[in-house]
Write an enzyme that holds these catalytic residues in place. Structure first.
Site, PDB file in Angstrom:
ATOM      1  N   HIS A 126      27.143 -17.197  30.210  1.00 24.54           N
ATOM      2  CA  HIS A 126      27.121 -15.872  29.589  1.00 24.54           C
ATOM      3  C   HIS A 126      27.531 -16.055  28.125  1.00 24.54           C
ATOM      4  O   HIS A 126      28.268 -16.977  27.792  1.00 24.54           O
ATOM      5  CB  HIS A 126      28.151 -15.010  30.334  1.00 24.54           C
ATOM      6  CG  HIS A 126      28.126 -13.559  29.987  1.00 24.54           C
ATOM      7  ND1 HIS A 126      28.718 -13.052  28.845  1.00 24.54           N
ATOM      8  CD2 HIS A 126      27.615 -12.486  30.646  1.00 24.54           C
ATOM      9  CE1 HIS A 126      28.564 -11.742  28.826  1.00 24.54           C
ATOM     10  NE2 HIS A 126      27.891 -11.369  29.894  1.00 24.54           N
ATOM     11  N   ASP A 204      34.942 -19.730  33.838  1.00 25.53           N
ATOM     12  CA  ASP A 204      34.605 -18.312  33.811  1.00 25.53           C
ATOM     13  C   ASP A 204      34.326 -17.903  35.263  1.00 25.53           C
ATOM     14  O   ASP A 204      33.317 -18.285  35.839  1.00 25.53           O
ATOM     15  CB  ASP A 204      33.377 -18.125  32.910  1.00 25.53           C
ATOM     16  CG  ASP A 204      32.765 -16.733  33.040  1.00 25.53           C
ATOM     17  OD1 ASP A 204      33.255 -15.928  33.868  1.00 25.53           O
ATOM     18  OD2 ASP A 204      31.797 -16.453  32.313  1.00 25.53           O
ATOM     19  N   GLN A 207      31.722 -13.976  37.808  1.00 19.49           N
ATOM     20  CA  GLN A 207      30.733 -13.764  38.871  1.00 19.49           C
ATOM     21  C   GLN A 207      31.213 -14.287  40.219  1.00 19.49           C
ATOM     22  O   GLN A 207      30.754 -13.833  41.259  1.00 19.49           O
ATOM     23  CB  GLN A 207      29.404 -14.457  38.507  1.00 19.49           C
ATOM     24  CG  GLN A 207      28.691 -13.860  37.315  1.00 19.49           C
ATOM     25  CD  GLN A 207      28.258 -12.415  37.552  1.00 19.49           C
ATOM     26  OE1 GLN A 207      28.000 -11.994  38.680  1.00 19.49           O
ATOM     27  NE2 GLN A 207      28.191 -11.632  36.491  1.00 19.49           N
ATOM     28  N   LYS A 230      33.859  -6.038  38.083  1.00 21.71           N
ATOM     29  CA  LYS A 230      32.802  -6.651  38.894  1.00 21.71           C
ATOM     30  C   LYS A 230      33.244  -6.829  40.343  1.00 21.71           C
ATOM     31  O   LYS A 230      32.527  -7.406  41.160  1.00 21.71           O
ATOM     32  CB  LYS A 230      32.405  -8.006  38.300  1.00 21.71           C
ATOM     33  CG  LYS A 230      31.692  -7.898  36.947  1.00 21.71           C
ATOM     34  CD  LYS A 230      31.213  -9.252  36.482  1.00 21.71           C
ATOM     35  CE  LYS A 230      30.885  -9.308  35.007  1.00 21.71           C
ATOM     36  NZ  LYS A 230      29.675  -8.549  34.634  1.00 21.71           N
ATOM     37  N   CYS A 370      22.767 -11.300  28.687  1.00 27.47           N
ATOM     38  CA  CYS A 370      23.768 -11.997  27.853  1.00 27.47           C
ATOM     39  C   CYS A 370      23.723 -13.494  28.092  1.00 27.47           C
ATOM     40  O   CYS A 370      24.755 -14.168  28.130  1.00 27.47           O
ATOM     41  CB  CYS A 370      25.182 -11.476  28.098  1.00 27.47           C
ATOM     42  SG  CYS A 370      25.399  -9.767  27.657  1.00 27.47           S
TER      43      CYS A 370
END
Lengths: 413, 147
Positions: A126, A204, A207, A230, A370
Site C-alpha cells: 500500500h 503492515d 489487512q 478494518k 493505493c
C-alpha cells in the site's frame, strides 16, 4: 459458518446491512479491505462513552476522568491479549496504519537510516508502506529497493537475498497480506532471513489482523502496524507496536501534552512508554469503541473468521471465473490468500464495472487501491476488488456474480 | 469530620513533613516527576556502613504525595540497605492506611508511590555504579514500573 454464532445472527448486529440502496436494492457490501461496517456493540459503546463517561484521560482525579482513563487503557490490554503481546507499554495508539508507519519513519528512521543505507519493501505494498520510505530515503540519500512479485502475485524472495547480501539493508518493511491480491506473505521466511542478517523488520498488518490470527511474539518482528476500522472498529484509531528494546531507543514523534514528564523553558523530559508517543488528547471514544470491536471478534474467534472467509473466497473464485470476459488476479492457492479478489474485464474499465454493479446494490472498490507500484507491475491502470468479512454470505457472492454477468451482457463479452 | 482518604495522620504528615530539605554532600541524589500531575520529588541520601545514615527530600507534591514521602523518609532513616531493597509498596501504604488506593484509585496511587519509586531508582543506580553490577539495571526497571 462452522461456529455456534451464525452469519444470520451476526448480520443482525450490523444495522447498515439491512438498508436499501439505489432503486430499493438490498445492500451487498463487498469493500471490506477498504473499511468494515460496525456492529451495534461498537456503536453503542461509543455512544455510551459520550453519554456517560466522557472526560479527558490520564490527568484529572474526578470520577469521570478515572472511568475514561480506565476504558481507554482497557483497550490497550485487550490488544495485548488479542495479539499475544509481551509488554503493554509496547502498544501505541495512533490514527491508523499510515500514521504508525510515518511515526517509525520519523522517530526511528531519522536516527537509524544514513547515507548509502538500503530500505527494502515489496511491490505489493500500500502507498502507506512506500511513500514514508521514499521521503526518508530521499532526505537521507539512502536507497529504496523492492522485493518483486511473480505473475501469481507472490513475492520473489531471492530479491531479498540479493539486497541483504550487500550488508547495507537497515530495514525490511512488508505487508502481511496484500490489500489488492489478498496474498498472505510468507513472513516466516522473510523474518528468518532478516534475523540472520541482523536487519530490523516492520510489518503492515492492516489487512491481516482483521482476518487471520496474528501472534506478535511468535512473529518476531520489530514494528507492527494496523488499523481499527478494518476490523469492525471506528475510523481514526490504529496501533503501532514496537519491540520494547527498540522503543526505548526512539526519539519522540509529536511534542505536546501527555508525552512529557517535566517541561521547563528550554528543556523537557519525556513521559514513560507508551505515553511518550501519544502526544495530545487522543481519540478516546474511538479507542474505547475499538475495545468493543476486539471483544466482538474474540467472541467469534479468529479461526472461525478465517474459515468463513476461506469458504466464501473459494465459492466466489469458482463462480466468478465462469463470468464471460473476466480476468482474476492472484494465487489460486487458497491457503496463501485472504478474502480479497481483484479482477478485471478485458475491455471494460473498472470504474464502469463498479458503476454498473452499484446500481444493483453491490458495493465493490475500483481503482488502484493505493497500490500503484503493483498496478504498474501488473500492467493495468486499475482493478475491481471484492473483499469479504464475517457478515458476508454466499448470497452476497451470488448477487455479485449476477451483477457481473450484466456487465458481460452489456458489453457483449 | 472524618474522611477515608484525608485522615488526620495524612494531613499532619503533609502539613509538617519530616526530613524536608537538602543534604550538603549526598551520596545519592535522585529526582523524578509524575507526568500526570506535575508532582516532583528529589531525594537525597547519605550511606554509611551499609545504612541510610541521613535522608532529606525536596519537591512539590499533593497531600498524599507529601505525606507518603514524609513517612517513607522516617521509615528508612537508620535502616540498612537490604531493608530498602525489600521495602514493598504495601508497607508504605499501610503506614497511612492507604492500601485501598491500589484497587480504588489508579491515579492517586501514583501520588502515593512517587517517592518510593525515586528511592528505589536512586539506590539501585548508586549500587549499580558502585558495585559495577549490571543486575541492578533490572531492579531499576522494576522500580520504574512500580505502579
Amino acid at each position: 459458518m462452522q461456529t455456534s454464532i451464525s452469519v444470520e445472527q451476526i448480520r443482525k448486529d450490523f444495522p447498515i446491512l439491512s438498508r436499501m440502496v439505489r432503486d430499493n436494492k438490498p445492500l451487498v457490501y463487498l469493500d471490506n479491505a477498504s473499511t468494515t461496517q460496525k456492529p451495534n456493540q461498537v456503536i453503542d459503546t461509543i455512544t455510551d462513552y459520550y453519554k456517560n463517561h466522557n472526560a479527558n484521560i490520564h490527568r484529572a482525579v474526578y470520577a469521570l476522568a478515572e472511568e475514561s482513563t480506565e476504558a481507554y487503557e482497557a483497550t490497550r490490554d485487550k490488544i495485548v491479549k488479542f495479539l499475544n503481546i509481551k509488554h503493554r507499554e509496547e502498544v501505541i495508539f495512533v490514527r491508523g496504519t499510515t500514521e504508525a508507519i510515518n511515526l517509525v519513519a520519523y522517530a526511528w528512521g531519522r536516527d537509524n537510516i544514513m547515507e548509502g543505507d538500503i530500505i527494502v519493501t515489496t511491490e505489493y505494498e500500500h502507498h502507506s508502506n512506500i511513500v514514508p520510505w521514499q521521503l526518508l530515503t530521499q532526505e537521507k540519500k539512502a536507497k529504496l529497493e523492492y522485493i518483486g512479485t511473480d505473475d501469481n502475485g507472490e513475492l520473489l524472495l531471492d530479491h531479498l537475498d540479493k539486497y541483504l547480501a550487500t550488508g547495507k539493508v537497515k530495514l525490511v518493511a512488508f505487508s502481511l497480506m496484500s490489500n489488492v491480491l489478498g496474498t498472505i506473505t510468507d513472513a516466516k521466511s522473510i523474518i528468518s532471513k532478516c534475523r540472520k542478517a541482523g536487519v530490523p523488520i516492520l510489518i503492515d498488518g492492516a489487512q491481516a489482523v482483521p482476518h487471520i490470527k496474528v501472534d506478535i511474539q511468535s512473529l518476531d518482528c520489530d514494528f507492527f502496524a494496523f488499523s481499527a476500522h478494518k476490523m469492525l472498529g471506528p475510523t481514526g484509531v490504529g496501533v503501532l507496536w514496537v519491540r520494547k528494546s527498540v522503543l526505548e531507543t526512539m526519539s519522540p514523534f509529536h511534542g505536546g501534552g501527555d508525552m512529557i514528564r517535566e517541561v521547563h523553558k528550554y528543556e523537557t523530559t519525556w513521559n514513560d512508554l507508551p505515553y511518550k508517543f501519544e502526544a495530545g488528547t487522543p481519540n478516546i471514544a474511538d479507542v474505547v469503541g475499538f475495545g468493543a470491536a476486539i471483544d466482538y471478534l474474540e467472541k467469534i474467534g479468529m479461526q472461525t473468521v478465517r474459515d468463513h472467509e476461506v469458504e466464501l473466497t473459494k465459492y466466489a473464485l469458482d463462480k466468478m471465473s465462469k463470468v464471460k470476459g473476466i480476468v482474476i488476479y492472484g494465487t489460486k492457492d487458497i491457503s496463501k490468500r485472504g478474502g480479497v479478489i481483484s479482477f478485471n474485464f478485458h475491455a471494460v474499465h473498472p470504474h464502469d464495472v463498479a458503476h454498473i454493479i452499484d446500481r444493483e446494490g453491490v458495493a465493490i472498490r475500483s481503482g488502484h487501491h493505493c497500490a500503484q507500484v503493483l498496478m504498474e507491475r501488473m500492467n493495468v491502470a486499475a482493478t475491481n476488488r471484492a473483499s469479504f468479512y464475517i457478515y458476508n454470505t454466499k448470497e452476497d457472492v451470488d448477487m455479485l456474480v449476477k451483477s457481473l454477468e450484466k456487465v458481460s451482457e452489456l458489453f457483449k463479452l | 469530620m472524618s474522611d477515608p482518604l484525608y485522615t488526620e495522620i495524612i494531613i499532619d504528615e503533609a502539613k509538617h513533613p519530616r526530613n524536608h530539605g537538602k543534604l550538603e554532600h549526598p551520596d545519592i541524589s535522585q529526582h523524578d516527576a509524575n507526568p500526570m500531575c506535575g508532582d516532583s520529588i528529589t531525594l537525597q541520601i547519605n550511606i554509611k556502613d551499609n545504612t541510610i545514615s541521613d535522608i532529606k527530600w525536596d519537591g512539590k507534591g499533593c497531600t498524599i504525595c507529601t505525606a507518603c514521602t514524609s513517612v517513607l523518609t522516617q521509615l528508612i532513616k537508620g535502616k540498612d540497605i537490604d531493608y530498602v531493597k525489600n521495602l514493598q509498596k504495601e508497607t508504605i501504604l499501610s503506614e497511612l492506611g492507604l492500601e485501598h488506593l491500589i484497587q480504588q484509585s489508579p491515579i492517586r496511587i501514583k501520588c502515593a508511590l512517587l517517592s518510593l519509586k525515586v528511592l528505589k531508582l536512586g539506590l539501585y543506580t548508586y549500587l549499580g555504579n558502585k558495585l559495577e553490577n549490571k543486575d541492578y539495571d533490572n531492579l531499576k526497571e522494576e522500580a520504574a514500573s512500580l505502579y
